[in-house]
Design a protein around this motif. Structure first.
Motif, PDB file in Angstrom:
ATOM      1  N   ILE A 110       0.791  -1.104   0.068  1.00  0.00           N
ATOM      2  CA  ILE A 110       0.107   0.020  -0.115  1.00  0.00           C
ATOM      3  C   ILE A 110       0.819   1.228   0.027  1.00  0.00           C
ATOM      4  N   LEU A 111       0.627   2.261  -0.858  1.00  0.00           N
ATOM      5  CA  LEU A 111       1.436   3.245  -1.093  1.00  0.00           C
ATOM      6  C   LEU A 111       0.536   4.293  -1.428  1.00  0.00           C
ATOM      7  N   LYS A 112       0.645   5.470  -0.443  1.00  0.00           N
ATOM      8  CA  LYS A 112      -0.415   6.520  -0.493  1.00  0.00           C
ATOM      9  C   LYS A 112       0.417   7.613  -0.961  1.00  0.00           C
ATOM     10  N   GLY A 113      -0.210   8.251  -1.854  1.00  0.00           N
ATOM     11  CA  GLY A 113       0.640   9.554  -2.453  1.00  0.00           C
ATOM     12  C   GLY A 113       0.572   9.369  -3.863  1.00  0.00           C
ATOM     13  N   THR A 114       0.859  10.631  -4.652  1.00  0.00           N
ATOM     14  CA  THR A 114       1.129  10.331  -6.135  1.00  0.00           C
ATOM     15  C   THR A 114       2.507  10.834  -6.567  1.00  0.00           C
ATOM     16  N   ARG A 115       3.007  11.769  -5.718  1.00  0.00           N
ATOM     17  CA  ARG A 115       4.300  12.326  -5.926  1.00  0.00           C
ATOM     18  C   ARG A 115       5.467  11.131  -5.741  1.00  0.00           C
ATOM     19  N   SER A 116       6.345  11.088  -6.870  1.00  0.00           N
ATOM     20  CA  SER A 116       7.372  10.178  -7.041  1.00  0.00           C
ATOM     21  C   SER A 116       8.325  10.256  -5.783  1.00  0.00           C
ATOM     22  N   GLU A 117       8.578  11.553  -5.272  1.00  0.00           N
ATOM     23  CA  GLU A 117       9.625  11.498  -4.115  1.00  0.00           C
ATOM     24  C   GLU A 117       8.652  10.760  -3.074  1.00  0.00           C
ATOM     25  N   ARG A 118       7.375  11.052  -2.436  1.00  0.00           N
ATOM     26  CA  ARG A 118       6.841  10.468  -1.660  1.00  0.00           C
ATOM     27  C   ARG A 118       6.866   8.848  -1.739  1.00  0.00           C
ATOM     28  N   VAL A 119       6.478   8.616  -2.860  1.00  0.00           N
ATOM     29  CA  VAL A 119       6.278   6.981  -3.103  1.00  0.00           C
ATOM     30  C   VAL A 119       7.705   6.367  -2.749  1.00  0.00           C
ATOM     31  N   ARG A 120       8.839   6.973  -3.358  1.00  0.00           N
ATOM     32  CA  ARG A 120      10.195   6.563  -3.127  1.00  0.00           C
ATOM     33  C   ARG A 120      10.551   6.532  -1.629  1.00  0.00           C
ATOM     34  N   CYS A 121      10.267   7.496  -0.901  1.00  0.00           N
ATOM     35  CA  CYS A 121      10.617   7.612   0.386  1.00  0.00           C
ATOM     36  C   CYS A 121       9.731   6.615   1.364  1.00  0.00           C
ATOM     37  N   LEU A 122       8.509   6.296   0.827  1.00  0.00           N
ATOM     38  CA  LEU A 122       7.590   5.186   1.539  1.00  0.00           C
ATOM     39  C   LEU A 122       8.445   3.941   1.196  1.00  0.00           C
ATOM     40  N   ILE A 123       8.750   3.606  -0.027  1.00  0.00           N
ATOM     41  CA  ILE A 123       9.390   2.286  -0.311  1.00  0.00           C
ATOM     42  C   ILE A 123      10.644   2.107   0.383  1.00  0.00           C
ATOM     43  N   TYR A 124      11.463   3.317   0.494  1.00  0.00           N
ATOM     44  CA  TYR A 124      12.816   3.073   1.281  1.00  0.00           C
ATOM     45  C   TYR A 124      12.516   2.946   2.680  1.00  0.00           C
ATOM     46  N   GLY A 125      11.777   3.537   3.121  1.00  0.00           N
ATOM     47  CA  GLY A 125      11.369   3.383   4.707  1.00  0.00           C
ATOM     48  C   GLY A 125      11.023   1.919   4.967  1.00  0.00           C
ATOM     49  N   ARG A 126      10.275   1.453   4.263  1.00  0.00           N
ATOM     50  CA  ARG A 126       9.370   0.097   4.390  1.00  0.00           C
ATOM     51  C   ARG A 126      10.778  -0.749   4.128  1.00  0.00           C
ATOM     52  N   LEU A 127      11.443  -0.661   3.483  1.00  0.00           N
ATOM     53  CA  LEU A 127      12.607  -1.644   3.049  1.00  0.00           C
ATOM     54  C   LEU A 127      13.775  -1.574   4.230  1.00  0.00           C
ATOM     55  N   ILE A 128      13.945  -0.607   4.778  1.00  0.00           N
ATOM     56  CA  ILE A 128      14.935  -0.150   5.665  1.00  0.00           C
ATOM     57  C   ILE A 128      14.014  -1.003   6.784  1.00  0.00           C
TER      58      ILE A 128
END
Length: 136
Positions: A110-128
């Motif tokens: 589940i990724l909330k947001g449309t801006r690529s920066e936000r989505v990238r931060c969510l992905i990196y945060g969850r992978l961390i």
């Protein structure tokens, strides 16, 4: 199929046959593994319990099928032998279970947001978070 395998290959733990599937008759390999008796017993017990919950009994043919593990692949024999196919499948299943736990525990899908920066931060945060949890 189980009767054929028991008749033609009674002492082989695995068989590797060429088959053709689909309307286009795509060439593949059918690999059948004869499972250990303790595993077969567990599978048959589980099938009987599941059928009993529905007021049924599993057929003899179905119980025979549970004595084997079947895999269909298009990987050539010179790349992976029949023994390797089963090992790779078990490893792949472990990877599937890991991703399933990530999805259910961390909502990694589940990724909330449309801006690529936000989505990238969510992905990196969850992978961390996954990395830290795995290390612990």
């Amino acid at each position: 199929m189980p009767d054929l395998l028991n008749e033609k290959f009674p002492f082989q733990s695995e068989t590797d046959s060429d088959v053709y599937i689909g309307e286009n008759k795509m060439p593949c390999r059918l690999i059948a593994y004869r499972l250990p008796e303790e595993i077969v017993g567990l599978r048959r017990g589980k099938a009987r319990r599941a059928a009993a919950k529905k007021g049924r009994t599993p057929s003899r043919d179905y119980l025979k099928w549970l004595g084997f593990g079947f895999y269909i692949t298009n990987v050539a024999r010179d790349i992976w032998s029949a023994e390797v196919i089963g090992t790779v499948h078990r490893l792949r299943w472990q990877v599937e279970l890991i991703f399933k736990s990530w999805k259910s525990l961390l909502n990694i899908h589940i990724l909330k947001g449309t801006r690529s920066e936000r989505v990238r931060c969510l992905i990196y945060g969850r992978l961390i978070a996954v990395t830290v949890m795995t290390m612990c």
